[in-house]
Motif scaffolding. Structure first.
Motif, PDB file in Angstrom:
ATOM      1  N   LYS A 279       0.816  -1.214   0.000  1.00 21.48           N
ATOM      2  CA  LYS A 279       0.000   0.000   0.000  1.00 21.48           C
ATOM      3  C   LYS A 279       0.851   1.267   0.000  1.00 21.48           C
ATOM      4  O   LYS A 279       0.341   2.341   0.305  1.00 21.48           O
ATOM      5  CB  LYS A 279      -0.926   0.009   1.224  1.00 21.48           C
ATOM      6  CG  LYS A 279      -1.857  -1.186   1.315  1.00 21.48           C
ATOM      7  CD  LYS A 279      -2.852  -1.256   0.186  1.00 21.48           C
ATOM      8  CE  LYS A 279      -3.780  -2.443   0.320  1.00 21.48           C
ATOM      9  NZ  LYS A 279      -4.555  -2.708  -0.897  1.00 21.48           N
ATOM     10  N   ARG A 281       2.050   2.995  -2.371  1.00 17.63           N
ATOM     11  CA  ARG A 281       1.555   3.953  -3.346  1.00 17.63           C
ATOM     12  C   ARG A 281       0.388   4.758  -2.762  1.00 17.63           C
ATOM     13  O   ARG A 281       0.365   5.997  -2.824  1.00 17.63           O
ATOM     14  CB  ARG A 281       1.095   3.151  -4.562  1.00 17.63           C
ATOM     15  CG  ARG A 281       0.753   3.924  -5.770  1.00 17.63           C
ATOM     16  CD  ARG A 281       0.271   2.887  -6.792  1.00 17.63           C
ATOM     17  NE  ARG A 281      -0.677   3.484  -7.678  1.00 17.63           N
ATOM     18  CZ  ARG A 281      -0.370   3.888  -8.913  1.00 17.63           C
ATOM     19  NH1 ARG A 281       0.839   3.737  -9.376  1.00 17.63           N
ATOM     20  NH2 ARG A 281      -1.288   4.442  -9.663  1.00 17.63           N
ATOM     21  N   GLN A 282      -0.543   4.044  -2.138  1.00 20.40           N
ATOM     22  CA  GLN A 282      -1.686   4.709  -1.526  1.00 20.40           C
ATOM     23  C   GLN A 282      -1.241   5.633  -0.396  1.00 20.40           C
ATOM     24  O   GLN A 282      -1.756   6.739  -0.243  1.00 20.40           O
ATOM     25  CB  GLN A 282      -2.671   3.674  -0.967  1.00 20.40           C
ATOM     26  CG  GLN A 282      -3.521   2.985  -2.021  1.00 20.40           C
ATOM     27  CD  GLN A 282      -2.853   1.777  -2.630  1.00 20.40           C
ATOM     28  OE1 GLN A 282      -1.627   1.712  -2.720  1.00 20.40           O
ATOM     29  NE2 GLN A 282      -3.647   0.818  -3.056  1.00 20.40           N
ATOM     30  N   ILE A 285       0.238   8.834  -1.779  1.00 20.42           N
ATOM     31  CA  ILE A 285      -0.737   9.792  -2.284  1.00 20.42           C
ATOM     32  C   ILE A 285      -1.545  10.403  -1.139  1.00 20.42           C
ATOM     33  O   ILE A 285      -1.851  11.595  -1.138  1.00 20.42           O
ATOM     34  CB  ILE A 285      -1.649   9.151  -3.363  1.00 20.42           C
ATOM     35  CG1 ILE A 285      -2.322  10.245  -4.174  1.00 20.42           C
ATOM     36  CG2 ILE A 285      -2.672   8.222  -2.786  1.00 20.42           C
ATOM     37  CD1 ILE A 285      -1.346  11.055  -4.974  1.00 20.42           C
ATOM     38  N   LEU A 286      -1.838   9.585  -0.121  1.00 18.30           N
ATOM     39  CA  LEU A 286      -2.547  10.138   1.045  1.00 18.30           C
ATOM     40  C   LEU A 286      -1.703  11.223   1.714  1.00 18.30           C
ATOM     41  O   LEU A 286      -2.211  12.258   2.138  1.00 18.30           O
ATOM     42  CB  LEU A 286      -2.866   9.025   2.047  1.00 18.30           C
ATOM     43  CG  LEU A 286      -4.061   8.140   1.698  1.00 18.30           C
ATOM     44  CD1 LEU A 286      -4.096   6.899   2.584  1.00 18.30           C
ATOM     45  CD2 LEU A 286      -5.363   8.917   1.833  1.00 18.30           C
ATOM     46  N   LYS A 287      -0.407  10.973   1.763  1.00 20.74           N
ATOM     47  CA  LYS A 287       0.477  11.974   2.378  1.00 20.74           C
ATOM     48  C   LYS A 287       0.555  13.227   1.519  1.00 20.74           C
ATOM     49  O   LYS A 287       0.583  14.353   2.039  1.00 20.74           O
ATOM     50  CB  LYS A 287       1.861  11.387   2.614  1.00 20.74           C
ATOM     51  CG  LYS A 287       1.896  10.409   3.760  1.00 20.74           C
ATOM     52  CD  LYS A 287       3.319  10.008   4.085  1.00 20.74           C
ATOM     53  CE  LYS A 287       3.349   9.032   5.245  1.00 20.74           C
ATOM     54  NZ  LYS A 287       4.735   8.723   5.645  1.00 20.74           N
ATOM     55  N   ALA A 288       0.599  13.050   0.198  1.00 23.07           N
ATOM     56  CA  ALA A 288       0.602  14.213  -0.683  1.00 23.07           C
ATOM     57  C   ALA A 288      -0.668  15.025  -0.457  1.00 23.07           C
ATOM     58  O   ALA A 288      -0.655  16.251  -0.483  1.00 23.07           O
ATOM     59  CB  ALA A 288       0.713  13.778  -2.143  1.00 23.07           C
ATOM     60  N   ILE A 375       7.099  10.433   0.535  1.00 21.50           N
ATOM     61  CA  ILE A 375       6.161  10.649  -0.559  1.00 21.50           C
ATOM     62  C   ILE A 375       6.884  10.593  -1.889  1.00 21.50           C
ATOM     63  O   ILE A 375       6.419  10.010  -2.858  1.00 21.50           O
ATOM     64  CB  ILE A 375       5.513  12.042  -0.444  1.00 21.50           C
ATOM     65  CG1 ILE A 375       4.952  12.257   0.957  1.00 21.50           C
ATOM     66  CG2 ILE A 375       4.462  12.247  -1.504  1.00 21.50           C
ATOM     67  CD1 ILE A 375       4.490  13.678   1.194  1.00 21.50           C
ATOM     68  N   ILE A 376       8.051  11.211  -1.913  1.00 12.89           N
ATOM     69  CA  ILE A 376       8.739  11.440  -3.175  1.00 12.89           C
ATOM     70  C   ILE A 376       9.152  10.129  -3.841  1.00 12.89           C
ATOM     71  O   ILE A 376       9.068   9.976  -5.049  1.00 12.89           O
ATOM     72  CB  ILE A 376       9.940  12.394  -2.943  1.00 12.89           C
ATOM     73  CG1 ILE A 376      10.273  13.120  -4.226  1.00 12.89           C
ATOM     74  CG2 ILE A 376      11.109  11.713  -2.306  1.00 12.89           C
ATOM     75  CD1 ILE A 376       9.224  14.132  -4.593  1.00 12.89           C
ATOM     76  N   VAL A 378       7.513   7.384  -3.733  1.00 12.92           N
ATOM     77  CA  VAL A 378       6.314   6.809  -4.336  1.00 12.92           C
ATOM     78  C   VAL A 378       5.951   7.551  -5.617  1.00 12.92           C
ATOM     79  O   VAL A 378       5.706   6.939  -6.655  1.00 12.92           O
ATOM     80  CB  VAL A 378       5.146   6.873  -3.341  1.00 12.92           C
ATOM     81  CG1 VAL A 378       3.880   6.342  -3.971  1.00 12.92           C
ATOM     82  CG2 VAL A 378       5.490   6.098  -2.084  1.00 12.92           C
ATOM     83  N   ILE A 379       5.942   8.886  -5.528  1.00 17.49           N
ATOM     84  CA  ILE A 379       5.548   9.684  -6.680  1.00 17.49           C
ATOM     85  C   ILE A 379       6.495   9.435  -7.858  1.00 17.49           C
ATOM     86  O   ILE A 379       6.077   9.308  -8.999  1.00 17.49           O
ATOM     87  CB  ILE A 379       5.558  11.190  -6.314  1.00 17.49           C
ATOM     88  CG1 ILE A 379       4.675  11.462  -5.105  1.00 17.49           C
ATOM     89  CG2 ILE A 379       5.164  12.044  -7.491  1.00 17.49           C
ATOM     90  CD1 ILE A 379       3.210  11.259  -5.335  1.00 17.49           C
ATOM     91  N   ARG A 380       7.790   9.337  -7.549  1.00 12.20           N
ATOM     92  CA  ARG A 380       8.777   9.152  -8.606  1.00 12.20           C
ATOM     93  C   ARG A 380       8.681   7.788  -9.268  1.00 12.20           C
ATOM     94  O   ARG A 380       8.778   7.655 -10.470  1.00 12.20           O
ATOM     95  CB  ARG A 380      10.190   9.298  -8.036  1.00 12.20           C
ATOM     96  CG  ARG A 380      10.687  10.669  -8.232  1.00 12.20           C
ATOM     97  CD  ARG A 380      12.157  10.792  -8.056  1.00 12.20           C
ATOM     98  NE  ARG A 380      12.473  12.211  -8.020  1.00 12.20           N
ATOM     99  CZ  ARG A 380      12.463  12.980  -9.093  1.00 12.20           C
ATOM    100  NH1 ARG A 380      12.202  12.481 -10.281  1.00 12.20           N
ATOM    101  NH2 ARG A 380      12.714  14.269  -8.980  1.00 12.20           N
ATOM    102  N   ASN A 381       8.521   6.773  -8.418  1.00 13.31           N
ATOM    103  CA  ASN A 381       8.564   5.419  -8.969  1.00 13.31           C
ATOM    104  C   ASN A 381       7.191   4.932  -9.398  1.00 13.31           C
ATOM    105  O   ASN A 381       7.046   3.815  -9.873  1.00 13.31           O
ATOM    106  CB  ASN A 381       9.177   4.466  -7.948  1.00 13.31           C
ATOM    107  CG  ASN A 381      10.535   4.948  -7.497  1.00 13.31           C
ATOM    108  OD1 ASN A 381      11.278   5.514  -8.291  1.00 13.31           O
ATOM    109  ND2 ASN A 381      10.846   4.771  -6.234  1.00 13.31           N
ATOM    110  N   GLY A 382       6.200   5.798  -9.203  1.00 17.05           N
ATOM    111  CA  GLY A 382       4.804   5.592  -9.524  1.00 17.05           C
ATOM    112  C   GLY A 382       4.491   4.309 -10.193  1.00 17.05           C
ATOM    113  O   GLY A 382       3.461   3.951 -10.588  1.00 17.05           O
TER     114      GLY A 382
END
Ligand code: ADP
Ligand code: MG
Lengths: 382, 232
Positions: A279, A281-282, A285-288, A375-376, A378-382
């Motif tokens: 989770k 990824r989730q 995004i929740l943190k973002a 966060i970063i 997750v966002i980067r490796n999306g």
């Protein structure tokens, strides 16, 4: 609430995994419930067979061999001292021997049967004959065998304390109280008969049974307050082996429970650790979106909690089912269960609570990891 | 209220501890409130890095970021989380919806984070946004049971739910076909006019960029070009 909702959704989205871990917790809890009931049942059986037909607290005179004068109201007065006292009965006792070549020792005991049955259950213990109505006696099956006598036959005894006078009694019943020494030596008669025999209107002791055999000390203290010039003994004094046996069982039961719990905690922790990865990824995004690290970590605590609660429910159900199945299938030839299980609701609740706590504890490490997740990444490796 | 939605002073970013790669070399730039800005540049020029720093998702190695006149330098992680939740909406190339929730629930999530629960007003506004982005038909679909365009429009509605002052969009149409792309950009522009939201949009598409109020081009971590096409 938000964390709980997200946690529930996360768990629901991977149903199989969730179900498996709940089952895992459930099996653990059911083992606890079952072992607990089994050990509880074993202990009850043991206590029952050892001290079920014994006096739990006995009061006597301070002076050895001195008898007590007991007015008719005294026994009910003792009974009123605590609601925990469930049976009170007086006894007049003394030594004797059978008048034969061997001179077998006997222990003469005179009871009021209406009261004594509450402790010794002579009525249930009789294998033949009846409770004496007049001057008959009850003897144990071992003594009857040794003397080769039957109901209706006479036995002659000698009383060393009465100047070696001999007396003859008719056997009105033969009992099996389950304890060899009792079956071999007790020579049981009505209190009046014994009082005539020993030429007294007093009694030797007042015996009683209590509801909770482990609560005798408190009751004994109250008895002491009420009757300071009497002496009391509790069953523990003459049952050390039973006590250490019970303690050994309790400790081994506790050990099993602790190890089951440890394996539970490890299992939950590892599964939740994997969910953090699944989770991430989730979480990113929740943190973002502005969920705080603390809130994010409570999602995993909530998962642990939900898993614990449902696992515990499954476990209690499964454990009770195991208990029922055990009493149905593990039976003696006569159909009675090998061990009659002791289902203690408080213990079942405790097992469930321990499982929930363990699940919460197990989710602390994953929760910490989720708080640290960046966060970063997750966002980067999306 | 501050004049600028975002103000960057000497923002630098270096990746790595042993092998250091400097990705941003002292960026100084400010964005007016209510403006629609495009950021263009070749792949690897530092656009995403810059945007992540502007959104407080990443920290600069040095330099100062001000959001609506407030310096973020001394804020802790919790304060930053609250700031993000209330003032910034993100739209990423990959929509990043929560697949465990429906479109509507995804859209409401930032509101739920903000208030701890969903208010009547939140729900009404969510439905208005759903109408606005044209998702009424699919609002109760699980997030992963919608088309790419629908998912991205869901992400856009989600970015708007807390009425943020600023929207940061990193190649929001990168994963969409050209028809959906046009729709999404028209939508962003409409939001800008309707809700007066400040937009920073990273895009590859020159045509899209030309419709912005201002175009900034990055090259090797420096601002290469800064054109104001129409003053706001
Ligand atoms: N975590 C990282 N570690 C090292 N280098 C990175 C990291 N993230 C990005 N970079 C590098 O920084 C540069 C800028 O990346 P990015 O901001 O993603 O550019 P753009 O979005 O313009 O394509 C690239 O050369 C990329 O390889
Ligand atoms: Mg990029």
């Amino acid at each position: 609430m938000l964390s709980l909702k997200i946690a529930a959704r996360f768990l629901f989205s991977s149903k199989l995994q969730t179900l498996l871990i709940m089952l895992g917790i459930g099996v653990g809890v059911s083992v606890q419930v079952f072992i607990g009931s089994l050990i509880g049942g074993l202990q009850n059986d043991l206590i029952d067979s050892t001290i079920g037909s014994q006096s739990h607290i006995t009061i006597r005179s301070q002076m050895r061999d001195e008898r007590l004068s007991v007015s008719p109201s005294f026994l009910s007065e003792v009974e009123d001292i605590s609601s925990e006292i469930r049976a009170v009965s007086s006894v007049l006792e003394g030594p004797g021997t059978i008048d034969n070549d061997v001179g077998d020792s006997i222990f003469i005991r005179g009871f009021e049967f209406e009261r004594a049955n509450d402790i010794y259950r002579f009525d249930e213990a009789l294998i033949s004959g009846d409770i004496p109505e007049h001057d008959g006696v009850l003897i144990g099956k071992d003594l009857a065998e040794m003397l080769a006598v039957e109901i209706g036959e006479q036995v002659r005894i000698v009383l060393p304390q009465q100047g070696f006078d001999t007396f003859t009694f008719e056997i009105s019943g033969i009992f099996d109280l389950g304890v060899a020494s009792v079956n071999e030596t007790w020579f049981v008669m009505r209190l009046e008969t014994a009082q005539t025999l020993f030429d007294t209107n007093q009694v030797s002791a007042v015996e009683m049974q209590v509801n909770d055999v482990f609560a005798t000390t408190e009751i004994a203290e109250r008895l002491m307050e009420a009757y300071p010039d009497l002496r009391h003994t509790e069953w523990q004094a003459s049952n050390q082996e039973l006590l250490s046996g019970l303690e050994g069982q309790s400790i081994s039961s506790l050990m099993i429970q602790v190890f089951v719990m440890i394996s539970l905690v490890l299992g939950i922790a590892s599964v939740l650790a994997i969910t953090v990865l699944q989770k991430s990824r989730q979480l990113g995004i929740l943190k973002a979106m502005g969920i705080t690290d603390f809130k994010a970590s409570t999602i995993f605590l909530a998962q642990g909690f939900i898993l614990g609660v449902f696992g515990a429910l499954i476990g209690v159900g499964l454990g009770l089912f195991l208990n029922v199945a055990f009493t149905q299938f593990a039976v003696n030839p006569d159909g009675t269960p090998v061990v009659s299980l002791q289902i203690d609701p408080a213990f079942v609740m405790l097992s469930a609570l321990v499982a929930i706590t363990a699940s919460l504890l197990a989710s602390i490490i994953p929760a910490k990891r989720s708080a640290k997740l960046s966060i970063i990444e997750v966002i980067r490796n999306g | 209220m501050a004049e600028y939605a975002l103000k960057l002073t000497g923002i630098e970013k270096t990746y790595g501890t042993t092998i250091k790669t400097k990705v941003l070399h002292g960026i100084d730039v400010s964005f007016k409130r209510h403006s629609f800005n495009a950021i263009i540049g070749q792949s690897g020029s530092g656009k995403s890095t810059l945007m992540n720093i502007m959104g407080t998702l990443d920290l600069p190695t040095s330099g100062v970021l001000e959001i609506l006149g407030t310096k973020t330098t001394d804020m802790n992680k919790k304060q930053l989380a609250v700031l993000r939740n209330e003032t910034i909406g993100f739209i990423f190339q990959h929509h990043y919806l929560l697949p465990e929730f429906t479109a509507l629930e995804n859209i409401l999530m930032p509101a739920k984070i903000k208030h701890g629960r969903i208010t009547q007003a939140d729900r009404a506004y969510a439905l208005e946004l759903i109408e606005f982005v044209g998702l009424t038909q699919v609002k109760d679909n699980p997030a992963n049971q919608m088309s790419g365009g629908q998912q991205q429009r869901t992400a856009i509605a989600r970015a708007l739910i807390n009425k943020p002052e600023i929207i940061l969009a990193d190649e929001p149409t990168g994963a969409l076909d050209s028809e959906s792309t046009d729709k999404v950009y028209q939508l962003l522009r409409d939001i800008n006019t309707t809700y007066q939201t400040t937009f920073l949009v990273i895009t590859h598409d020159r045509k899209v960029a030309e419709k912005a109020d201002r175009i900034i081009e990055l090259k090797d971590g420096r601002i290469e070009l800064d054109v104001v096409t129409k003053s706001s």
